[in-house]
Design a protein around this motif. Structure first.
Motif, PDB file in Angstrom:
ATOM      1  N   SER A 319      22.321  33.119 -41.866  1.00  0.00           N
ATOM      2  CA  SER A 319      21.250  33.442 -42.666  1.00  0.00           C
ATOM      3  C   SER A 319      21.357  32.054 -43.677  1.00  0.00           C
ATOM      4  O   SER A 319      22.207  31.574 -44.061  1.00  0.00           O
ATOM      5  CB  SER A 319      21.351  34.602 -43.456  1.00  0.00           C
ATOM      6  OG  SER A 319      20.129  34.856 -44.434  1.00  0.00           O
ATOM      7  N   ARG A 325      17.719  38.510 -43.296  1.00  0.00           N
ATOM      8  CA  ARG A 325      16.630  39.372 -42.518  1.00  0.00           C
ATOM      9  C   ARG A 325      17.268  40.516 -41.637  1.00  0.00           C
ATOM     10  O   ARG A 325      18.176  40.353 -41.164  1.00  0.00           O
ATOM     11  CB  ARG A 325      15.763  38.390 -41.621  1.00  0.00           C
ATOM     12  CG  ARG A 325      15.023  37.246 -42.550  1.00  0.00           C
ATOM     13  CD  ARG A 325      14.114  36.592 -41.680  1.00  0.00           C
ATOM     14  NE  ARG A 325      13.549  35.505 -42.342  1.00  0.00           N
ATOM     15  CZ  ARG A 325      13.737  34.344 -42.355  1.00  0.00           C
ATOM     16  NH1 ARG A 325      14.921  33.998 -41.905  1.00  0.00           N
ATOM     17  NH2 ARG A 325      12.995  33.391 -42.900  1.00  0.00           N
ATOM     18  N   ARG A 326      16.462  41.693 -41.675  1.00  0.00           N
ATOM     19  CA  ARG A 326      16.957  42.457 -40.715  1.00  0.00           C
ATOM     20  C   ARG A 326      15.295  43.138 -40.069  1.00  0.00           C
ATOM     21  O   ARG A 326      14.645  43.701 -40.722  1.00  0.00           O
ATOM     22  CB  ARG A 326      17.245  43.950 -41.650  1.00  0.00           C
ATOM     23  CG  ARG A 326      18.521  43.821 -42.211  1.00  0.00           C
ATOM     24  CD  ARG A 326      19.653  43.388 -41.459  1.00  0.00           C
ATOM     25  NE  ARG A 326      21.053  43.217 -41.918  1.00  0.00           N
ATOM     26  CZ  ARG A 326      21.482  42.189 -42.365  1.00  0.00           C
ATOM     27  NH1 ARG A 326      21.209  41.083 -41.927  1.00  0.00           N
ATOM     28  NH2 ARG A 326      22.656  41.994 -42.985  1.00  0.00           N
ATOM     29  N   THR A 327      15.251  42.573 -38.833  1.00  0.00           N
ATOM     30  CA  THR A 327      13.966  42.718 -38.017  1.00  0.00           C
ATOM     31  C   THR A 327      14.111  43.762 -37.174  1.00  0.00           C
ATOM     32  O   THR A 327      15.131  43.230 -36.275  1.00  0.00           O
ATOM     33  CB  THR A 327      13.330  41.298 -37.707  1.00  0.00           C
ATOM     34  OG1 THR A 327      13.402  40.719 -39.098  1.00  0.00           O
ATOM     35  CG2 THR A 327      12.009  41.589 -37.051  1.00  0.00           C
ATOM     36  N   THR A 328      13.293  44.502 -36.484  1.00  0.00           N
ATOM     37  CA  THR A 328      13.201  45.301 -35.652  1.00  0.00           C
ATOM     38  C   THR A 328      11.927  45.455 -34.808  1.00  0.00           C
ATOM     39  O   THR A 328      10.880  45.163 -35.610  1.00  0.00           O
ATOM     40  CB  THR A 328      13.752  46.849 -35.857  1.00  0.00           C
ATOM     41  OG1 THR A 328      12.396  47.345 -36.632  1.00  0.00           O
ATOM     42  CG2 THR A 328      14.703  46.806 -36.775  1.00  0.00           C
ATOM     43  N   SER A 329      11.941  45.600 -33.560  1.00  0.00           N
ATOM     44  CA  SER A 329      10.809  45.853 -32.583  1.00  0.00           C
ATOM     45  C   SER A 329      11.216  46.864 -31.576  1.00  0.00           C
ATOM     46  O   SER A 329      12.229  46.832 -30.866  1.00  0.00           O
ATOM     47  CB  SER A 329      10.571  44.552 -32.029  1.00  0.00           C
ATOM     48  OG  SER A 329       9.521  44.694 -30.928  1.00  0.00           O
ATOM     49  N   SER A 333      13.450  51.195 -38.239  1.00  0.00           N
ATOM     50  CA  SER A 333      14.145  50.142 -39.313  1.00  0.00           C
ATOM     51  C   SER A 333      15.192  50.905 -39.888  1.00  0.00           C
ATOM     52  O   SER A 333      16.187  50.609 -40.237  1.00  0.00           O
ATOM     53  CB  SER A 333      13.041  49.607 -40.262  1.00  0.00           C
ATOM     54  OG  SER A 333      12.045  48.743 -39.437  1.00  0.00           O
ATOM     55  N   ASP A 355      21.435  37.056 -40.218  1.00  0.00           N
ATOM     56  CA  ASP A 355      20.278  37.613 -40.070  1.00  0.00           C
ATOM     57  C   ASP A 355      20.283  38.304 -38.647  1.00  0.00           C
ATOM     58  O   ASP A 355      20.901  37.855 -37.825  1.00  0.00           O
ATOM     59  CB  ASP A 355      19.315  36.395 -39.768  1.00  0.00           C
ATOM     60  CG  ASP A 355      18.970  35.817 -41.054  1.00  0.00           C
ATOM     61  OD1 ASP A 355      18.917  36.473 -42.003  1.00  0.00           O
ATOM     62  OD2 ASP A 355      18.340  34.560 -40.994  1.00  0.00           O
ATOM     63  N   TYR A 357      18.573  40.664 -35.616  1.00  0.00           N
ATOM     64  CA  TYR A 357      17.249  41.060 -35.007  1.00  0.00           C
ATOM     65  C   TYR A 357      17.693  42.147 -33.857  1.00  0.00           C
ATOM     66  O   TYR A 357      18.457  41.480 -33.183  1.00  0.00           O
ATOM     67  CB  TYR A 357      16.480  39.638 -34.450  1.00  0.00           C
ATOM     68  CG  TYR A 357      16.199  38.633 -35.256  1.00  0.00           C
ATOM     69  CD1 TYR A 357      14.958  38.691 -36.201  1.00  0.00           C
ATOM     70  CD2 TYR A 357      17.183  37.487 -35.842  1.00  0.00           C
ATOM     71  CE1 TYR A 357      14.636  37.548 -37.123  1.00  0.00           C
ATOM     72  CE2 TYR A 357      16.796  36.579 -36.441  1.00  0.00           C
ATOM     73  CZ  TYR A 357      15.639  36.606 -37.377  1.00  0.00           C
ATOM     74  OH  TYR A 357      15.468  35.802 -38.085  1.00  0.00           O
ATOM     75  N   THR A 358      16.839  43.181 -33.891  1.00  0.00           N
ATOM     76  CA  THR A 358      17.147  43.968 -32.783  1.00  0.00           C
ATOM     77  C   THR A 358      15.822  44.513 -32.177  1.00  0.00           C
ATOM     78  O   THR A 358      14.836  44.307 -32.741  1.00  0.00           O
ATOM     79  CB  THR A 358      17.677  45.396 -33.220  1.00  0.00           C
ATOM     80  OG1 THR A 358      16.860  45.790 -34.455  1.00  0.00           O
ATOM     81  CG2 THR A 358      19.208  45.140 -34.037  1.00  0.00           C
ATOM     82  N   ALA A 359      15.700  44.856 -30.825  1.00  0.00           N
ATOM     83  CA  ALA A 359      14.516  45.084 -29.900  1.00  0.00           C
ATOM     84  C   ALA A 359      14.675  45.668 -28.743  1.00  0.00           C
ATOM     85  O   ALA A 359      16.078  45.648 -28.146  1.00  0.00           O
ATOM     86  CB  ALA A 359      13.714  43.501 -29.910  1.00  0.00           C
ATOM     87  N   LYS A 365       9.381  52.479 -27.084  1.00  0.00           N
ATOM     88  CA  LYS A 365       9.744  52.625 -28.526  1.00  0.00           C
ATOM     89  C   LYS A 365      11.012  53.722 -28.274  1.00  0.00           C
ATOM     90  O   LYS A 365      10.823  54.962 -27.705  1.00  0.00           O
ATOM     91  CB  LYS A 365       8.505  53.154 -29.120  1.00  0.00           C
ATOM     92  CG  LYS A 365       7.701  51.979 -29.542  1.00  0.00           C
ATOM     93  CD  LYS A 365       6.361  52.619 -30.481  1.00  0.00           C
ATOM     94  CE  LYS A 365       5.377  51.381 -30.680  1.00  0.00           C
ATOM     95  NZ  LYS A 365       4.219  52.061 -31.536  1.00  0.00           N
TER      96      LYS A 365
END
Length: 503
Positions: A319, A325-329, A333, A355, A357-359, A365
């Motif tokens: 980071s 950051r903690r970003t999801t897709s 969350s 940082d 990122y998970t997706a 979904k």
């Protein structure tokens, strides 16, 4: 003597909730029946009427003597839609299909209209949102043409009923119920009173004629079906059409079904040539690679009764800001935040300055907790830059204490993974019957799960502290092994990767 005069009491105003139709003697801010705010309106005095007994349409008979053949479902020509409906459309049934704009409702129903139209069962497609020429252009594009498919563009309820009298269809498709209005009522199309009147008239026509009816419904910004809630109670089946407009996958879920179960899900793929049902949609949620890469893990999720193999991905980088950051897709969350905390606390993986990122892959979904273990493994794999074996699936819910909990349908999930060629699985204890030829590792907590991946094998071989209890051995069973065993047979086909221990 003065004559007496008879006074007539002034009719008292009455109030009614425009959302659910509940009648109230006085105005209130919130309807006590549906708890909606600001929906109670005055509509005049309620006349007191009594209904006398009248002639019946048909005499009542014992239920065993009722002919059930008249309610036999007829296929729509789209197997995935038939799956959700419970076998097809029942004569006289009214189905409400709701979804966001652009998700593909009109495209799907136009395809259904063409495939279901036959000489004996003609289809009437009524559009209130587009012109007949626009619908014809779409029909040409998706090849939804039939000599027994009739098309009309109307916005008046009386005209729609007139078309029904003239065509006498076996299937009516109305796109959409919020665009049709009755001249007998005041108010704009889409209002609660208009929607109730239009739906009531079409339901009566469907029951009297034995005509199946498909109604398209709009949704609000919250994803709820627009219009009064009474509409969902009046119809026989309520379907929800879901999907991200930027992804190919579309799902139809049953919300209400008087003729079948509501735990079935229909999968479709939307493309330039139209919409197509997917009997085996798992390939949409996987990425085909020659070699495994760090930060990916496969799991098996249940959509209704249908198991789907899905891929979750995680990426961790240093980071550059004080608050990483903690970003999801495609993932929730709050659930991701909980799993990250468990992985750091009970798995020994340092995540503080990263940082993350998970997706998911393919626009799916994942909301059920069975994907927790796969997410944790993907995060650990990305942290150590260690790829997981490509023939591995992980199934299980992760608790705050680090334990791996059982989930429903483990046997069904393992059977689907085995059918697609996966040979190894990490599952909670006691998974039940294991498919022949599949190696299953039972993990009780997140620490055992992380030691099962190639980069954690050395951690499992560390000597125990003096006085510490020996690790619990799982009972021997066909196709199963405990993490402490690490037999060569279980690990056959797993490519060892030399890496430092996680954390």
């Amino acid at each position: 003597m003065a004559a007496r005069t008879k006074t007539t009491a002034k009719p008292r105003p009455a109030y009614r909730c425009t959302e659910c139709g509940n009648q109230l003697p006085k105005w209130v801010g919130r309807c006590p029946e549906c708890n909606s705010w600001g929906t109670v309106e005055e509509y005049g005095a309620v006349p007191i009427r009594t209904t006398a007994a009248g002639p019946v349409s048909s005499p009542a008979k014992p239920i065993a003597q009722v002919d059930g053949q008249v309610a036999t479902a007829r296929s729509t020509g789209v197997p995935e839609l038939d799956r959700v409906l419970g076998g097809g459309l029942v004569p006289g049934a009214v189905v409400l299909l709701a979804g966001e704009p652009g998700v593909g409702k009109s495209t799907l129903l136009l395809d259904v209209a063409a495939k279901a139209a036959t000489e004996r069962h003609r289809t009437l497609y009524v559009t209130g949102e587009e012109s007949a020429g626009q619908v014809k252009m779409r029909a040409d594009r998706i090849n939804a043409l039939s000599d027994h498919l009739y098309l009309a563009a109307e916005s008046d309820l009386g005209a729609v009923l007139g078309h029904i009298e003239a065509v006498n269809p076996g299937l009516l498709i109305l796109d959409s119920v919020q665009t049709i209005a009755s001249a007998e009522l005041d108010g704009a199309p889409g209002g609660p009173a208009q929607v109730r009147e239009v739906a009531g008239a079409l339901i009566r026509a469907s029951k009297e004629r034995g005509m199946a009816t498909l109604l398209v419904g709009h949704v609000t910004k919250d994803g709820q079906i627009a219009g009064p809630r009474l509409l969902e109670h009046l119809v026989d089946v309520v379907l929800s059409f879901e999907g991200d407009r930027h992804a190919r996958l579309r799902l139809i879920r049953g919300v209400k079904n008087r003729y079948g179960a509501t735990d079935e899900v229909g999968c479709f793929e939307l493309h330039d040539e139209g919409i197509e049902g997917l009997a085996d949609p798992s390939g949409l949620f996987l990425t085909r690679r020659a070699k495994p890469v760090p930060g990916t893990c496969l799991t098996v999720t249940l959509e209704g009764k249908r198991p789907l193999v899905a891929e979750v991905q995680a990426l961790m980088v240093d980071s550059q800001i004080p608050s990483p950051r903690r970003t999801t897709s495609g993932l929730e969350s709050p659930r991701i935040a909980m799993i990250l905390a468990v992985v750091e606390r009970h798995g020994g993986v340092k995540l503080g300055k990263q940082d993350i990122y998970t997706a998911t892959v393919g626009g799916v979904k994942l909301t059920e907790p069975s994907a927790d273990l796969a997410i944790a493994l993907a995060v650990a794999s990305s942290s150590s830059d260690t790829p997981l074996p490509s023939n591995l699936v992980a199934i299980g819910e992760v608790g705050l204490a680090g334990e791996v909990r059982r989930v429903t349908g483990v046997q069904r999930r393992l059977a689907e993974a085995h059918r697609l060629g996966f040979t190894h699985a990490l599952v909670p204890p006691d998974p039940g019957k294991v498919p022949p030829g599949m190696k299953v590792v039972e993990v009780a907590d997140i620490g055992e799960a992380l030691r099962a991946i190639p980069g954690r094998r050395k951690a499992a071989a560390k000597p125990r502290t003096e006085g510490a209890p020996a690790p619990r051995q799982a009972p021997a069973a066909s196709g199963r092994a405990s993490v402490a065993a690490y037999s060569d047979e279980l690990m056959a086909g797993w490519e060892p990767v030399d890496s430092d221990e996680l954390g």
